[in-house]
Design a protein around this motif. Structure first.
Motif, PDB file in Angstrom:
ATOM      1  N   LEU A 112      -4.140  -6.815  -3.297  1.00  0.00           N
ATOM      2  CA  LEU A 112      -5.036  -7.093  -2.176  1.00  0.00           C
ATOM      3  C   LEU A 112      -4.393  -6.822  -0.824  1.00  0.00           C
ATOM      4  O   LEU A 112      -5.088  -6.733   0.185  1.00  0.00           O
ATOM      5  CB  LEU A 112      -5.483  -8.557  -2.216  1.00  0.00           C
ATOM      6  CG  LEU A 112      -6.175  -9.033  -3.492  1.00  0.00           C
ATOM      7  CD1 LEU A 112      -6.588 -10.489  -3.335  1.00  0.00           C
ATOM      8  CD2 LEU A 112      -7.367  -8.171  -3.828  1.00  0.00           C
ATOM      9  N   SER A 113      -3.059  -6.707  -0.784  1.00  0.00           N
ATOM     10  CA  SER A 113      -2.380  -6.566   0.504  1.00  0.00           C
ATOM     11  C   SER A 113      -1.491  -5.334   0.599  1.00  0.00           C
ATOM     12  O   SER A 113      -1.088  -4.949   1.693  1.00  0.00           O
ATOM     13  CB  SER A 113      -1.522  -7.812   0.775  1.00  0.00           C
ATOM     14  OG  SER A 113      -0.598  -8.023  -0.282  1.00  0.00           O
ATOM     15  N   THR A 114      -1.201  -4.706  -0.543  1.00  0.00           N
ATOM     16  CA  THR A 114      -0.329  -3.533  -0.549  1.00  0.00           C
ATOM     17  C   THR A 114      -1.057  -2.362  -1.200  1.00  0.00           C
ATOM     18  O   THR A 114      -1.442  -2.457  -2.366  1.00  0.00           O
ATOM     19  CB  THR A 114       0.968  -3.818  -1.338  1.00  0.00           C
ATOM     20  OG1 THR A 114       1.588  -4.993  -0.803  1.00  0.00           O
ATOM     21  CG2 THR A 114       1.926  -2.634  -1.237  1.00  0.00           C
ATOM     22  N   PRO A 115      -1.292  -1.282  -0.441  1.00  0.00           N
ATOM     23  CA  PRO A 115      -1.993  -0.130  -1.047  1.00  0.00           C
ATOM     24  C   PRO A 115      -1.201   0.431  -2.213  1.00  0.00           C
ATOM     25  O   PRO A 115       0.022   0.503  -2.187  1.00  0.00           O
ATOM     26  CB  PRO A 115      -2.114   0.869   0.111  1.00  0.00           C
ATOM     27  CG  PRO A 115      -1.095   0.449   1.114  1.00  0.00           C
ATOM     28  CD  PRO A 115      -0.914  -1.024   0.954  1.00  0.00           C
ATOM     29  N   GLY A 116      -1.922   0.811  -3.249  1.00  0.00           N
ATOM     30  CA  GLY A 116      -1.267   1.341  -4.436  1.00  0.00           C
ATOM     31  C   GLY A 116      -1.895   2.652  -4.861  1.00  0.00           C
ATOM     32  O   GLY A 116      -2.930   3.076  -4.353  1.00  0.00           O
ATOM     33  N   GLY A 117      -1.261   3.306  -5.799  1.00  0.00           N
ATOM     34  CA  GLY A 117      -1.794   4.572  -6.281  1.00  0.00           C
ATOM     35  C   GLY A 117      -1.480   5.711  -5.339  1.00  0.00           C
ATOM     36  O   GLY A 117      -0.690   5.601  -4.400  1.00  0.00           O
ATOM     37  N   GLN A 118      -2.139   6.812  -5.563  1.00  0.00           N
ATOM     38  CA  GLN A 118      -1.881   8.050  -4.821  1.00  0.00           C
ATOM     39  C   GLN A 118      -2.396   7.977  -3.387  1.00  0.00           C
ATOM     40  O   GLN A 118      -3.454   7.425  -3.113  1.00  0.00           O
ATOM     41  CB  GLN A 118      -2.558   9.203  -5.570  1.00  0.00           C
ATOM     42  CG  GLN A 118      -2.319  10.574  -4.972  1.00  0.00           C
ATOM     43  CD  GLN A 118      -3.075  11.655  -5.737  1.00  0.00           C
ATOM     44  OE1 GLN A 118      -3.482  11.441  -6.871  1.00  0.00           O
ATOM     45  NE2 GLN A 118      -3.254  12.792  -5.105  1.00  0.00           N
ATOM     46  N   LEU A 119      -1.632   8.531  -2.460  1.00  0.00           N
ATOM     47  CA  LEU A 119      -2.054   8.629  -1.064  1.00  0.00           C
ATOM     48  C   LEU A 119      -3.212   9.622  -0.965  1.00  0.00           C
ATOM     49  O   LEU A 119      -3.131  10.729  -1.499  1.00  0.00           O
ATOM     50  CB  LEU A 119      -0.878   9.129  -0.221  1.00  0.00           C
ATOM     51  CG  LEU A 119      -0.999   9.049   1.298  1.00  0.00           C
ATOM     52  CD1 LEU A 119      -0.876   7.610   1.771  1.00  0.00           C
ATOM     53  CD2 LEU A 119       0.089   9.910   1.950  1.00  0.00           C
ATOM     54  N   PRO A 120      -4.328   9.274  -0.319  1.00  0.00           N
ATOM     55  CA  PRO A 120      -5.467  10.196  -0.249  1.00  0.00           C
ATOM     56  C   PRO A 120      -5.204  11.363   0.707  1.00  0.00           C
ATOM     57  O   PRO A 120      -4.585  11.189   1.764  1.00  0.00           O
ATOM     58  CB  PRO A 120      -6.603   9.313   0.270  1.00  0.00           C
ATOM     59  CG  PRO A 120      -5.933   8.238   1.039  1.00  0.00           C
ATOM     60  CD  PRO A 120      -4.620   7.992   0.360  1.00  0.00           C
ATOM     61  N   GLY A 121      -5.663  12.524   0.314  1.00  0.00           N
ATOM     62  CA  GLY A 121      -5.563  13.722   1.145  1.00  0.00           C
ATOM     63  C   GLY A 121      -6.893  14.432   1.216  1.00  0.00           C
ATOM     64  O   GLY A 121      -7.902  13.958   0.674  1.00  0.00           O
TER      65      GLY A 121
ATOM     66  N   THR B  62      -5.004   2.261   3.520  1.00  0.00           N
ATOM     67  CA  THR B  62      -3.966   1.339   3.991  1.00  0.00           C
ATOM     68  C   THR B  62      -4.451  -0.120   3.929  1.00  0.00           C
ATOM     69  O   THR B  62      -3.662  -1.031   3.697  1.00  0.00           O
ATOM     70  CB  THR B  62      -3.552   1.700   5.430  1.00  0.00           C
ATOM     71  OG1 THR B  62      -3.099   3.051   5.455  1.00  0.00           O
ATOM     72  CG2 THR B  62      -2.441   0.802   5.929  1.00  0.00           C
ATOM     73  N   GLU B  63      -5.760  -0.340   4.117  1.00  0.00           N
ATOM     74  CA  GLU B  63      -6.343  -1.682   4.036  1.00  0.00           C
ATOM     75  C   GLU B  63      -6.708  -2.062   2.595  1.00  0.00           C
ATOM     76  O   GLU B  63      -7.317  -3.113   2.383  1.00  0.00           O
ATOM     77  CB  GLU B  63      -7.593  -1.781   4.912  1.00  0.00           C
ATOM     78  CG  GLU B  63      -7.334  -1.875   6.389  1.00  0.00           C
ATOM     79  CD  GLU B  63      -6.777  -3.231   6.809  1.00  0.00           C
ATOM     80  OE1 GLU B  63      -7.435  -4.251   6.591  1.00  0.00           O
ATOM     81  OE2 GLU B  63      -5.664  -3.259   7.372  1.00  0.00           O
ATOM     82  N   CYS B  64      -6.369  -1.196   1.620  1.00  0.00           N
ATOM     83  CA  CYS B  64      -6.663  -1.430   0.193  1.00  0.00           C
ATOM     84  C   CYS B  64      -8.167  -1.402  -0.107  1.00  0.00           C
ATOM     85  O   CYS B  64      -8.614  -1.995  -1.082  1.00  0.00           O
ATOM     86  CB  CYS B  64      -6.071  -2.751  -0.284  1.00  0.00           C
ATOM     87  SG  CYS B  64      -4.295  -2.919  -0.012  1.00  0.00           S
ATOM     88  N   LEU B  65      -8.941  -0.695   0.733  1.00  0.00           N
ATOM     89  CA  LEU B  65     -10.387  -0.680   0.557  1.00  0.00           C
ATOM     90  C   LEU B  65     -10.862   0.500  -0.286  1.00  0.00           C
ATOM     91  O   LEU B  65     -12.005   0.481  -0.784  1.00  0.00           O
ATOM     92  CB  LEU B  65     -11.091  -0.660   1.915  1.00  0.00           C
ATOM     93  CG  LEU B  65     -10.808  -1.868   2.817  1.00  0.00           C
ATOM     94  CD1 LEU B  65     -11.549  -1.739   4.141  1.00  0.00           C
ATOM     95  CD2 LEU B  65     -11.167  -3.164   2.115  1.00  0.00           C
ATOM     96  N   ILE B  66     -10.054   1.559  -0.409  1.00  0.00           N
ATOM     97  CA  ILE B  66     -10.409   2.681  -1.284  1.00  0.00           C
ATOM     98  C   ILE B  66      -9.230   3.024  -2.169  1.00  0.00           C
ATOM     99  O   ILE B  66      -8.089   2.651  -1.896  1.00  0.00           O
ATOM    100  CB  ILE B  66     -10.844   3.933  -0.484  1.00  0.00           C
ATOM    101  CG1 ILE B  66      -9.691   4.451   0.395  1.00  0.00           C
ATOM    102  CG2 ILE B  66     -12.102   3.674   0.328  1.00  0.00           C
ATOM    103  CD1 ILE B  66      -9.958   5.822   1.006  1.00  0.00           C
ATOM    104  N   GLN B  67      -9.522   3.745  -3.236  1.00  0.00           N
ATOM    105  CA  GLN B  67      -8.478   4.275  -4.106  1.00  0.00           C
ATOM    106  C   GLN B  67      -8.836   5.690  -4.497  1.00  0.00           C
ATOM    107  O   GLN B  67     -10.007   6.107  -4.478  1.00  0.00           O
ATOM    108  CB  GLN B  67      -8.303   3.412  -5.350  1.00  0.00           C
ATOM    109  CG  GLN B  67      -9.525   3.324  -6.234  1.00  0.00           C
ATOM    110  CD  GLN B  67      -9.293   2.446  -7.436  1.00  0.00           C
ATOM    111  OE1 GLN B  67     -10.187   2.308  -8.272  1.00  0.00           O
ATOM    112  NE2 GLN B  67      -8.133   1.840  -7.586  1.00  0.00           N
ATOM    113  N   VAL B  68      -7.803   6.466  -4.791  1.00  0.00           N
ATOM    114  CA  VAL B  68      -7.985   7.861  -5.227  1.00  0.00           C
ATOM    115  C   VAL B  68      -8.322   7.837  -6.722  1.00  0.00           C
ATOM    116  O   VAL B  68      -7.703   7.128  -7.507  1.00  0.00           O
ATOM    117  CB  VAL B  68      -6.716   8.671  -4.980  1.00  0.00           C
ATOM    118  CG1 VAL B  68      -6.892  10.103  -5.491  1.00  0.00           C
ATOM    119  CG2 VAL B  68      -6.385   8.693  -3.479  1.00  0.00           C
ATOM    120  N   VAL B  69      -9.340   8.624  -7.092  1.00  0.00           N
ATOM    121  CA  VAL B  69      -9.745   8.686  -8.517  1.00  0.00           C
ATOM    122  C   VAL B  69      -9.529  10.081  -9.069  1.00  0.00           C
ATOM    123  O   VAL B  69      -9.329  11.030  -8.325  1.00  0.00           O
ATOM    124  CB  VAL B  69     -11.240   8.265  -8.679  1.00  0.00           C
ATOM    125  CG1 VAL B  69     -11.411   6.818  -8.282  1.00  0.00           C
ATOM    126  CG2 VAL B  69     -12.164   9.153  -7.842  1.00  0.00           C
TER     127      VAL B  69
END
Length: 463
Positions: free
Chosen positions: A349-358, A456-463
């Motif tokens: 909830l506080s640390t972005p995870g997974g791949q950085l979006p491009g 950065t706010e953990c609101l989206i993730q790369v799929v």
């Protein structure tokens, strides 16, 4: 069995007739409540009554009693909060007034028996046993994980804050005199039995809490006893009182409440200021000064007619408005609600995870039920133009330990973007997944900046 008095054709009262009551047989299965989704939870909470039936026939209208013969559910309810939990909770530093109230109803009056400062379990238990006092524990979801889990889902379901209080009352005693509340109430009976009396509202859908004198409320419309596993719902404004029958050890129930200050009137107050702000920018008549000395005299007929005309103009403008400007309600809800339920340290909830979006990434929104998107004037005090901005508020970093505590400090978590980003944000909100390249923004740099901010706010993730 609960009863209600039904008016006859001549306005006089006739004999009591059964109120809506549902009996459940024992049910098997590993999980008595469906906690997979907000709607699933609510459906299982009021089962076997259907959600559509509940909102059509009961919500904000009349009480609903669901009596269950379900040992699995009764055991689960007992696990939510027990009298025996108080000893360990007191060792964590509870205080009278803030966390615990001790009270008793004596001759129709509420007698508060709080001590000063920190709560000591032995003193609390002494007042409970010897003075037959009710122990009211405020907002137990701060400490009890399963209540956090339930109330977090219900906040998602209702789109409104959901609080709770536990009431533990010894045998042959009553904690509170007749009163009504300004919230929709769901009562879960956890331990023992509680005898309830409900009366017709003196103020339907009340906006404030109030005591009611016995001689003003008349005879009970419904009277019944709750047992572990039972559920009772009644609308705000319903006058009620409850006592623990004699011959029992004690009663424990949790009152789960919602929809405080969530009426159409509240929503109108919240949005009207933004509508006036927008209209005044376009209409010089609204920017014209009021008559001299208007604030020094009683409102004149001329001023009343002028305001009536402005309200009609605002109503016409509202019909064609795409985005209502919420002044406070959306932000306050996001600021003060529970964070998503998690097991462990909650790092996701506080640390972005997974791949950085491009630019070549496909992204999707996560924690959808915990994010609100709204349009409002720029809140930057250095910006004198007060242009409209898009605000995104979320509850991912909210503190569970201050939930519904009122005087505790809270802060808003989120982002703001220029109004030109609204369409791109809606694309993300309304899609199961979307390519960053397809976002409706002018430049690739804007697209990358937007998704990076959200990630950065953990609101989206790369799929």
């Amino acid at each position: 069995m609960p009863k209600k008095v039904k008016p006859a054709g001549d306005g006089k009262e006739e004999g009591p007739v059964p109120c809506k009551q549902v009996k459940l047989e024992a049910a098997g299965g590993p999980s008595p409540l469906n906690l997979d989704s907000p709607s699933g939870l609510f459906e299982s909470l009021i089962s076997p009554v259907k959600t559509e039936t509940f909102f059509k026939e009961f919500w904000e209208q009349k009480p609903l009693l669901i009596q269950r013969d379900d040992p699995v559910l009764a055991t689960y309810y007992r696990s939510l909060f027990r009298l025996s939990d108080l000893k360990s909770l007191c060792s964590r530093g509870m205080y009278y007034g803030r966390d615990v109230n001790v009270c008793r109803c004596v001759n129709g009056k509420k007698k508060v028996l709080n001590k000063d400062g920190k709560v000591h379990f032995l003193q609390l238990r002494k007042d409970f046993d010897q003075k037959r006092a009710t122990i009211q524990f405020h907002q137990p979801q701060r400490f009890k994980d399963e209540l956090w889990r339930i109330q977090e889902k219900l906040e998602c379901y209702f789109g409104s804050l959901v609080g709770s209080n536990v009431y533990i009352t010894p045998a042959d005693s009553q904690g509170l005199p007749p009163h009504y509340d300004d919230v929709e109430v769901f009562i879960l009976q956890l331990e023992g039995e509680k005898h309830w009396r409900l009366y017709h509202p003196t103020v339907p859908l009340a906006r404030e809490y109030s005591l009611e004198a016995e001689d003003r409320i008349g005879r009970p419309a419904h009277e019944f006893t709750l047992k572990p596993g039972d559920l009772l719902y009644f609308p705000r404004g319903t006058v009620h009182q409850a006592d623990t029958p004699s011959g029992l050890a004690h009663s424990t129930h949790v009152t789960i409440s919602t929809y405080q200050s969530s009426s159409w009137g509240d929503f109108l107050l919240d949005t009207i200021s933004g509508l006036v702000f927008d209209t005044a920018k376009a209409d010089v008549e609204l920017r014209a000064g009021i008559p001299r000395q208007l604030l020094l005299v009683e409102t004149t007929a001329v001023a009343t007619r002028k305001l009536s005309g402005f309200l009609r103009m605002l109503a016409d403008r509202l019909e064609g408005t795409r985005e209502l400007l919420s002044a406070d309600m959306k932000k306050d809800f996001a600021m003060n609600r529970l964070p998503p339920y998690y097991v462990g340290d909650g790092a996701e909830l506080s640390t972005p995870g997974g791949q950085l979006p491009g630019l070549d990434s496909t992204v999707r929104l996560q924690f959808r039920d915990h994010v609100v998107l709204t349009v409002g004037p720029d809140q930057d005090p250095s910006d004198e133009t007060r242009e409209k901005m898009v605000y995104i508020y979320h509850s991912l970093k909210n503190r569970r330990d201050t939930h519904m505590m009122g005087n505790e400090e809270t802060e808003a978590h989120g982002l703001r973007f220029p109004l030109s980003h609204i369409d791109a944000l809606k694309q993300i909100w309304n899609s199961s997944a979307i390519s960053v390249k397809d976002l409706k923004l002018t430049t690739d740099e804007e697209k990358q900046s937007l998704v990076l901010s959200l990630w950065t706010e953990c609101l989206i993730q790369v799929v």
